[in-house]
Design a protein around this motif. Structure first.
Motif, mmCIF file in Angstrom:
data_model
loop_
_atom_site.group_PDB
_atom_site.id
_atom_site.type_symbol
_atom_site.label_atom_id
_atom_site.label_comp_id
_atom_site.label_asym_id
_atom_site.label_seq_id
_atom_site.Cartn_x
_atom_site.Cartn_y
_atom_site.Cartn_z
ATOM 1 N N UNK A 49 0.851 -1.243 0.150
ATOM 2 C CA UNK A 49 -0.013 0.103 -0.136
ATOM 3 C C UNK A 49 1.099 1.296 0.103
ATOM 4 N N UNK A 50 2.017 1.214 0.742
ATOM 5 C CA UNK A 50 2.762 2.532 0.722
ATOM 6 C C UNK A 50 3.643 2.878 -0.276
ATOM 7 N N UNK A 51 4.385 1.674 -0.918
ATOM 8 C CA UNK A 51 5.359 1.595 -1.970
ATOM 9 C C UNK A 51 5.023 2.674 -2.972
ATOM 10 N N UNK A 52 3.825 2.516 -3.586
ATOM 11 C CA UNK A 52 3.671 3.625 -4.507
ATOM 12 C C UNK A 52 3.663 5.099 -4.322
ATOM 13 N N UNK A 53 3.378 5.482 -2.930
ATOM 14 C CA UNK A 53 3.535 6.717 -2.580
ATOM 15 C C UNK A 53 5.009 7.221 -2.410
ATOM 16 N N UNK A 57 7.435 9.746 -4.264
ATOM 17 C CA UNK A 57 8.151 10.870 -3.674
ATOM 18 C C UNK A 57 9.592 10.692 -4.381
ATOM 19 N N UNK A 58 10.036 9.671 -4.505
ATOM 20 C CA UNK A 58 11.378 9.330 -4.987
ATOM 21 C C UNK A 58 11.324 10.156 -6.479
ATOM 22 N N UNK A 59 10.373 9.987 -6.929
ATOM 23 C CA UNK A 59 10.302 10.641 -8.694
ATOM 24 C C UNK A 59 10.528 12.185 -8.466
ATOM 25 N N UNK A 60 10.089 12.673 -7.014
ATOM 26 C CA UNK A 60 10.048 14.180 -6.927
ATOM 27 C C UNK A 60 11.595 14.416 -6.742
ATOM 28 N N UNK A 61 12.281 13.786 -6.073
ATOM 29 C CA UNK A 61 13.601 14.309 -5.489
ATOM 30 C C UNK A 61 14.517 14.399 -6.586
ATOM 31 N N UNK A 62 15.409 14.995 -6.516
ATOM 32 C CA UNK A 62 16.723 15.313 -7.408
ATOM 33 C C UNK A 62 17.673 14.450 -7.122
ATOM 34 N N UNK A 79 21.915 0.267 1.701
ATOM 35 C CA UNK A 79 21.189 -1.049 1.075
ATOM 36 C C UNK A 79 19.775 -0.941 0.800
ATOM 37 N N UNK A 80 18.981 -0.322 1.712
ATOM 38 C CA UNK A 80 17.432 0.061 1.712
ATOM 39 C C UNK A 80 17.264 0.793 0.617
ATOM 40 N N UNK A 81 18.044 1.901 0.597
ATOM 41 C CA UNK A 81 17.900 3.274 -0.339
ATOM 42 C C UNK A 81 18.137 2.642 -1.731
ATOM 43 N N UNK A 82 19.114 1.733 -1.995
ATOM 44 C CA UNK A 82 19.253 1.021 -3.035
ATOM 45 C C UNK A 82 18.408 0.185 -3.810
ATOM 46 N N UNK A 83 17.815 -0.503 -2.683
ATOM 47 C CA UNK A 83 16.565 -1.434 -3.154
ATOM 48 C C UNK A 83 15.416 -0.548 -3.557
ATOM 49 N N UNK A 84 14.996 0.379 -2.865
ATOM 50 C CA UNK A 84 14.034 1.215 -3.308
ATOM 51 C C UNK A 84 14.162 1.981 -4.503
ATOM 52 N N UNK A 85 15.529 2.256 -4.792
ATOM 53 C CA UNK A 85 15.789 3.157 -6.212
ATOM 54 C C UNK A 85 15.764 2.066 -7.241
ATOM 55 N N UNK A 86 16.179 0.903 -7.037
ATOM 56 C CA UNK A 86 16.155 -0.082 -8.147
ATOM 57 C C UNK A 86 14.722 -0.459 -8.523
ATOM 58 N N UNK A 87 13.948 -0.672 -7.499
ATOM 59 C CA UNK A 87 12.426 -1.162 -7.727
ATOM 60 C C UNK A 87 11.914 -0.062 -8.337
ATOM 61 N N UNK A 89 13.351 2.323 -10.354
ATOM 62 C CA UNK A 89 13.403 2.433 -11.665
ATOM 63 C C UNK A 89 12.870 1.124 -12.590
ATOM 64 N N UNK A 90 12.748 -0.067 -11.898
ATOM 65 C CA UNK A 90 12.026 -1.144 -12.614
ATOM 66 C C UNK A 90 10.548 -1.062 -12.914
ATOM 67 N N UNK A 91 9.820 -0.592 -11.917
ATOM 68 C CA UNK A 91 8.334 -0.716 -11.994
ATOM 69 C C UNK A 91 7.626 0.558 -11.917
ATOM 70 N N UNK A 92 8.171 1.785 -11.498
ATOM 71 C CA UNK A 92 7.353 2.942 -11.451
ATOM 72 C C UNK A 92 8.132 4.277 -12.587
ATOM 73 N N UNK A 93 9.304 4.262 -12.850
ATOM 74 C CA UNK A 93 9.723 5.562 -13.633
ATOM 75 C C UNK A 93 9.221 5.291 -14.741
ATOM 76 N N UNK A 94 8.744 6.382 -15.433
ATOM 77 C CA UNK A 94 8.154 6.509 -16.845
ATOM 78 C C UNK A 94 9.335 6.638 -17.764
#
Length: 96
Positions: A49-53, A57-62, A79-87, A89-94
């Motif tokens: 539920x929270x991951x799309x939010x 937010x990651x998409x907003x960050x520079x 490591x947590x940041x890297x996992x969030x950024x990789x996910x 890039x894979x599933x959310x970034x246009x």
């Protein structure tokens, strides 16, 4: 609690629409999000539920804000940041 996770997602999605106003604060908020994901594992339903939010937010960050969080984090938080950024890039970034 699932309702809390849903409200947090909505808050993060709303914050992501205010990039101009939050340009100097994104790194701090992203650091707090990483700390939440690091400190306590969320139940799968709440995480889903929270991951799309978080992705919004990651998409907003520079890139600079993301680098600031990376530089100020310890190994576990990186490591947590890297996992969030990789996910993200894979599933959310246009990619258009």
């Amino acid at each position: 609690d699932l309702e809390c996770a849903r409200n947090m997602r909505r808050l993060l999605e709303e914050l992501a629409t205010h990039k101009k106003a939050l340009v100097r604060h994104g790194a701090y908020l992203l650091s707090d999000l990483v700390a939440v994901f690091r400190s306590r594992p969320l139940p799968p339903a709440a995480r889903a539920e929270i991951v799309p939010g978080v992705y919004a937010f990651i998409g907003m960050c520079t890139e600079i804000e993301i680098q600031e969080v990376h530089a100020a984090s310890d190994a576990t938080a990186r490591r947590v940041l890297k996992e969030l950024l990789e996910a993200y890039q894979r599933s959310f970034k246009f990619r258009g």
